[in-house]
Design a protein around this motif. Structure first.
Motif, PDB file in Angstrom:
ATOM      1  N   LEU A 119       0.799  -1.012  -0.114  1.00 24.22           N
ATOM      2  CA  LEU A 119      -0.073  -0.035  -0.122  1.00 24.22           C
ATOM      3  C   LEU A 119       0.829   1.223  -0.004  1.00 24.22           C
ATOM      4  O   LEU A 119       1.933   1.150   0.634  1.00 24.22           O
ATOM      5  N   GLN A 120       0.445   2.080  -0.821  1.00 20.23           N
ATOM      6  CA  GLN A 120       0.960   3.422  -0.966  1.00 20.23           C
ATOM      7  C   GLN A 120       0.115   4.623  -0.819  1.00 20.23           C
ATOM      8  O   GLN A 120      -1.071   4.346  -1.331  1.00 20.23           O
ATOM      9  N   VAL A 121       0.495   6.096  -0.099  1.00 18.95           N
ATOM     10  CA  VAL A 121      -0.449   6.978  -0.369  1.00 18.95           C
ATOM     11  C   VAL A 121      -0.444   7.486  -1.652  1.00 18.95           C
ATOM     12  O   VAL A 121       0.644   8.010  -2.146  1.00 18.95           O
ATOM     13  N   LEU A 122      -1.485   7.754  -2.002  1.00 19.14           N
ATOM     14  CA  LEU A 122      -1.584   8.204  -3.538  1.00 19.14           C
ATOM     15  C   LEU A 122      -2.237   9.579  -3.406  1.00 19.14           C
ATOM     16  O   LEU A 122      -2.097  10.495  -4.697  1.00 19.14           O
ATOM     17  N   LYS A 123      -2.844   9.912  -2.330  1.00 15.48           N
ATOM     18  CA  LYS A 123      -3.663  11.386  -2.151  1.00 15.48           C
ATOM     19  C   LYS A 123      -4.141  11.692  -0.793  1.00 15.48           C
ATOM     20  O   LYS A 123      -4.320  10.519  -0.338  1.00 15.48           O
ATOM     21  N   THR A 124      -3.757  12.845  -0.534  1.00 18.49           N
ATOM     22  CA  THR A 124      -4.164  13.235   0.894  1.00 18.49           C
ATOM     23  C   THR A 124      -5.048  14.507   0.671  1.00 18.49           C
ATOM     24  O   THR A 124      -5.141  15.268   0.042  1.00 18.49           O
ATOM     25  N   ILE A 125      -6.056  14.220   1.414  1.00 18.32           N
ATOM     26  CA  ILE A 125      -7.456  15.144   1.335  1.00 18.32           C
ATOM     27  C   ILE A 125      -7.702  15.869   2.942  1.00 18.32           C
ATOM     28  O   ILE A 125      -8.028  14.992   3.753  1.00 18.32           O
ATOM     29  N   PRO A 126      -7.714  17.279   3.194  1.00 22.19           N
ATOM     30  CA  PRO A 126      -7.643  17.694   4.317  1.00 22.19           C
ATOM     31  C   PRO A 126      -9.280  17.702   4.577  1.00 22.19           C
ATOM     32  O   PRO A 126     -10.163  18.028   3.698  1.00 22.19           O
ATOM     33  N   THR A 127      -9.491  17.244   5.705  1.00 22.54           N
ATOM     34  CA  THR A 127     -10.979  16.991   5.963  1.00 22.54           C
ATOM     35  C   THR A 127     -11.184  17.568   7.892  1.00 22.54           C
ATOM     36  O   THR A 127     -11.239  16.587   8.611  1.00 22.54           O
TER      37      THR A 127
END
Length: 705
Positions: free
Chosen positions: A130-138
């Protein structure tokens, strides 16, 4: 966008994976503890087989995971299930993950994480590993429910529960998938929400667990239907109605489930589980089949039960141990049958575990009890008597039932567990980091394993045969005079003290003494005075070029050098801070002793009189260090889950991927310097043991002797 500390660490972790390294093997020992609802199943590589993602992080009912882990249960080329990869997130997970499935695309794992006490982000992850593809501030996020095109505008949204604080009421919300911006928040607080296509228009609907219960249009946000009795505290959406019409399941209490159909909305059946439900999931018992409801029950039932939502009848039940924390299902091995994957958590005295059961044959396809680290207590030697090398590893027992330590022998080349023995030191131990050493204590071909730990808080040292794991001798509880004192010894070394050609055992006790035991039978050869100070000690043994056996031991800020043959104190010196670890290397004029204090400052000393010859600042939080050259110009340090190379100028470079929060605890691990700038490292953390060949451009910039 400005990254918080947690996400900055995540970026550092991703950068670290680009550093040249070769992972010869990884043996995962503590990765499979599932958080509440922490198992999701999907096809992460579009190969037609599913993978189970098991998360270990913070949950509301039961929290224990020193590293925020995501483990992947997957099948190899032969179809055998095992944990294939693990990712350690440098930030805390918030609630369970979800799977975002789209036709013709690989599935994505959606994970909410904390970046500070008041902020959160959503990680979109994919691939194997698994790899981080996108980060979304929430902001104000409490839980992610789904990723879906709720308003039918062609763009996905995040459906979530948000709140003003961790303990504040939660509100169903729709967030922009690209930016995390809030597009809509319900005016009514709710316990849960699910999303589905429950009517004939293009927009999806939100079913809200509130009183009254509500069905809300995803585009207009109008209430389409309400149910005066409310929907309780948990919801599931699936094709539950006649002809697989969409419906939803509501949990008005912990031991009652009501099934509702859509268009027209109405309750159609009721399910009564065998006891209170801890976790629930929508699964399919056959590929492409109808949706069923699987529930896990707490102690008193300790079971996973699968129900037909249309009739309420029980389709399948398996009894197991303790609370069932999480459930998932899918064809993990590609045999056309579904595996039921579930994690049990220890609340009643046994151990956590992860299990996969074939629903077609009821065979157990995967099972492992979850041990808890640290797994850093390891040593290498010829435990077969064949001239090869194996690794002795200590496995801590459950932190609840405390069955004592287990010892395992691992293959040096593959990491495979060759043999194990449980409760090798007794029925209990304090949980402090035990010590292990390997050496030749007798006249047979194989080397012996020496373990220093405690049993019911009395120190114990055990010698066992490396090939058979049979006990050869033991000193500890029941021994006259309690020669080793209390608690786990803080140091252990093997060196020939009595000149009989075989190694003897040198122990640094918790109360600040050195005890020398005859390696052949465990008889006490010598006990030193109690050294001044109260801080834990550390110990190293070595031989001078003249063959004299020496021990250097720390106590508080003091370093003490003893001649073990004459029992004389050769030298002593104070350093600036309390010493947490010592290490010796080299010989003759190049012999060095290094002491690391609690401020992560390493001081280098000559071995003859402990004269200080240098000082090195290690990364903050360092708990392990080793020399990478004879002069100590480069050191390898473990801090905050990574291995670092530290140059003579004090600058540190990450030379590993994330390995676990407490990697190298107790300053235990194996580092051999080989040709071509390679450091062969075997080291353990809170969830795994790994063998790595670290190769860095900076590794020998100042030369190597």
């Amino acid at each position: 966008m400005t990254l918080g500390k947690g996400m900055a660490a995540l970026v550092a972790a991703m950068v670290a994976t680009a550093v040249p390294e070769v992972h010869a093997w990884e043996q995962y020992l503590g990765t499979q503890r599932a958080s509440l609802d922490g198992i999701v199943v999907g096809d992460l590589d579009l190969n037609g087989k599913a993978e189970a993602v098991v998360t270990c992080g913070r949950d509301s009912q039961y929290s224990y995971c020193s590293s925020n882990l995501m483990a992947l249960l997957d099948a190899d080329s032969t179809g055998r299930l095992d944990v294939r990869s693990v990712i350690m997130l440098p930030v805390t997970t918030m609630g369970p993950p979800i799977i975002w499935s789209r036709p013709a695309y690989v599935d994505r794992v959606i994970v909410p994480v904390e970046t500070s006490t008041a902020d959160a982000q959503v990680l979109v992850m994919g691939g194997i590993p698994l790899q981080v593809l996108k980060t979304i501030p929430t902001p104000m996020l409490q839980r992610v429910i789904a990723i879906a095109d709720v308003d039918a505008d062609g763009e996905p949204e995040i459906v979530a529960l948000t709140s003003q604080g961790r303990w504040s009421p939660s509100y169903p919300s729709i967030l922009d998938y690209q930016t995390g911006a809030v597009k809509w928040v319900s005016p009514t607080a709710a316990n849960d929400v699910v999303v589905g296509q429950f009517d004939a228009d293009a927009a999806l609907e939100l079913v809200v667990a509130s009183t009254p219960g509500q069905v809300i249009d995803g585009a207009t946000h109008a209430v389409e239907w309400s149910y005066a009795g409310g929907f309780g505290y948990r919801l599931l959406a699936g094709r539950f109605g006649a002809g697989e019409k969409m419906g939803f399941a509501a949990f008005p209490t912990s031991n009652r489930i009501q099934i509702f159909q859509s268009q027209p909305y109405s309750p159609i059946s009721e399910i009564v589980p065998p006891s209170s439900v801890t976790t629930a999931a929508v699964i399919r018992m056959t590929p492409g089949g109808a949706d069923q409801i699987a529930v896990g029950n707490e102690y008193g039932s300790n079971s996973v039960t699968i129900f037909d939502p249309r009739s309420g009848t029980t389709l399948y039940k398996i009894n197991d141990r303790d609370d069932i924390a999480a459930i998932g299902a899918g064809d993990l091995d590609g045999d056309g049958r579904i595996e039921l994957v579930y994690g049990g958590r220890s609340l009643t005295g046994s151990v956590d575990y992860l299990k996969a059961v074939d629903l077609g044959s009821s065979a157990t396809d995967y099972f492992r009890e979850v041990a808890y680290g640290p797994f850093s207590s390891l040593a290498r030697g010829d435990l077969e008597g064949s001239g090869g090398r194996q690794i002795a590893l200590l496995n801590p027992g459950s932190r609840y039932s405390s069955p004592g330590l287990a010892v395992s022998v691992l293959d040096n080349d593959t990491g495979a567990i060759l043999r194990s023995r449980a409760s090798v030191t007794g029925d209990s131990y304090s949980g402090r980091s035990p010590r292990v050493a390997v050496g030749q204590l007798d006249a047979d071909a194989q080397e012996e394993i020496v373990i220093a730990s405690d049993e019911y808080y009395d120190a114990v040292v055990v010698a066992i045969d490396g090939r058979t794991l049979a006990e050869q001798w033991r000193v500890g509880p029941g021994t006259s005079g309690r020669p080793l004192g209390s608690y786990t010894p803080n140091g252990l070394g093997l060196v020939d003290v009595d000149a009989d050609g075989k190694a003897d055992v040198v122990v640094g006790t918790d109360d600040g003494r050195i005890v020398v035991l005859n390696g052949r039978n465990g008889a006490v050869l010598w006990t030193s005075i109690t050294l001044p100070g109260y801080q834990p000690s550390a110990l190293e043994v070595f031989r001078t070029e003249a063959g004299s056996p020496r021990a250097v031991v720390s106590r508080g800020t003091g370093l003490y050098l003893f001649d073990l043959a004459s029992h004389l104190l050769v030298a002593s010196v104070n350093v600036a801070g309390n010493v947490s670890a010592v290490r010796q290397w080299g010989g003759g004029a190049a012999c060095r002793i290094a002491a690391m204090d609690e401020a992560a400052v390493a001081t280098l000393h000559r071995c003859d009189a402990l004269a200080m010859v240098g000082q090195q600042l290690l990364p903050e939080g360092s708990i392990f260090f080793r020399p990478l050259d004879a002069g100590g110009n480069h050191l390898l340090a473990a801090a905050n889950g990574y291995l670092h190379e530290v140059g003579g100028d004090g600058r540190a470079a990450i030379v590993s991927k994330p390995l676990g929060r407490i990697v190298g605890t107790g300053n235990q691990g194996i580092v051999d310097i080989g040709p071509a700038g390679r450091a062969d490292v075997v080291i353990g953390s809170d969830y795994m043991v790994t063998r790595i060949q670290v190769m860095s451009d900076k590794l020998f910039a100042d030369g190597f002797d």
